[in-house]
Motif scaffolding. Structure first.
Motif: not given
Length: 298
Positions: A267-269, A272-274, A213-214
């Protein structure tokens, strides 16, 4: 530390025509400057960008291309990163001592200079890719490098085929994975085989993005480099550098046959959500994975 939730990052895909380091550094610097002027704060260069891919043959004279870290290359790229106010991921042929050499990625962070390095852990040995002759396997482990834009999980080329490497970087807190690369086709392979090889290469790395997830950033070289061995076909580097999001989605991809820069906004947010909706790390059965550190299960 992470200072923004959105980050513009880029990569440089280039062909290399000779072993003149100063010329090759300057050519890379010109493209890094273009990306920085477009707003990139983080730029990745391809594997062994200072010279031709010398591993097509075993030749002790090629060790003359290696240099210490710190050394002339790190001075050049540290100054570039500082002048452009960016984080820069480079790839160098490191001379640690006479007879001891590594394939090493080096990270520079704005005015902080050299903030970390990673020595390639998995070393291939195949026709046209005689890397075991040149490179000692890395001894720095799978440790992300802390920068002003986040923790970078930097790996190198053959490392990209190993889920274990990506997983360990992610488990240590890497915000993104970076793969400087030099991979291409044997011209004797059929078009069908070439397509299968490229698809496998992209698929495995997109899988690293999904499983951890990155985002994943891959810079490959392009162009044909003739073999110095008479009768060998040489390597057609297949380019097609790419950047994925945290679900393996392709955000940008370069052509196969030309030099090209890529730039995307991450979008690093969203990362985080993923991670929240796909909690792979929560559900890993670490109590049942005891044999993963064995060579094979007999």
């Amino acid at each position: 530390m992470q200072v923004n939730n959105k980050l513009k990052l880029g990569l440089v895909q280039q062909a290399v025509a000779n072993n003149d380091k100063n010329v090759n550094w300057q050519r890379s610097a010109e493209q890094v400057t273009v990306l920085a002027e477009q707003g990139c704060e983080l730029v990745l260069l391809q594997e062994l960008h200072s010279s031709l891919y010398f591993c097509q043959q075993e030749d002790t004279q090629a060790f003359d291309l290696a240099e210490p870290i710190p050394g002339p290359a790190t001075e050049f790229f540290a100054e570039l990163a500082a002048r452009l106010n960016i984080v820069l991921v480079t790839s160098l042929f490191e001379k640690r001592a006479t007879g001891l050499y590594h394939n090493t990625a080096v990270v520079f962070d704005r005015e902080l200079g050299l903030v970390g390095k990673y020595r390639k852990m998995h070393i291939p040995d195949d026709p046209g890719f005689y890397e075991k002759f040149y490179f000692t396997p890395g001894d720095l482990g799978f440790e992300p490098i802390q920068t002003s834009v986040g923790k970078l999980g930097v790996l190198v080329c053959w490392d990209q085929w190993y889920p274990e490497a990506a997983r360990l970087m992610a488990m240590a807190g890497a915000d993104m994975l970076f793969y400087p690369t030099a991979i291409g086709w044997d011209k004797n392979d059929s078009k069908q085989e070439q397509e299968r090889q490229h698809n496998a290469w992209q698929t495995i790395q997109r899988g690293h993005a999904v499983a951890n997830s990155i985002p994943v950033v891959v810079a490959n070289r392009t162009g044909f480099e003739a073999s110095p061995i008479q009768g060998d076909p040489g390597i057609q580097f297949w380019g097609q550098s790419f950047i994925t999001g945290p679900q393996g989605e392709i955000l940008a991809q370069a052509a196969s046959d030309k030099e090209q820069n890529l730039m995307v906004e991450i979008d690093l947010n969203r990362t985080e959500q993923v991670k929240r909706i796909w909690p792979y790390f929560r559900d890993r059965r670490i109590d049942a994975y005891g044999d993963i550190d064995k060579r094979w299960r007999d």
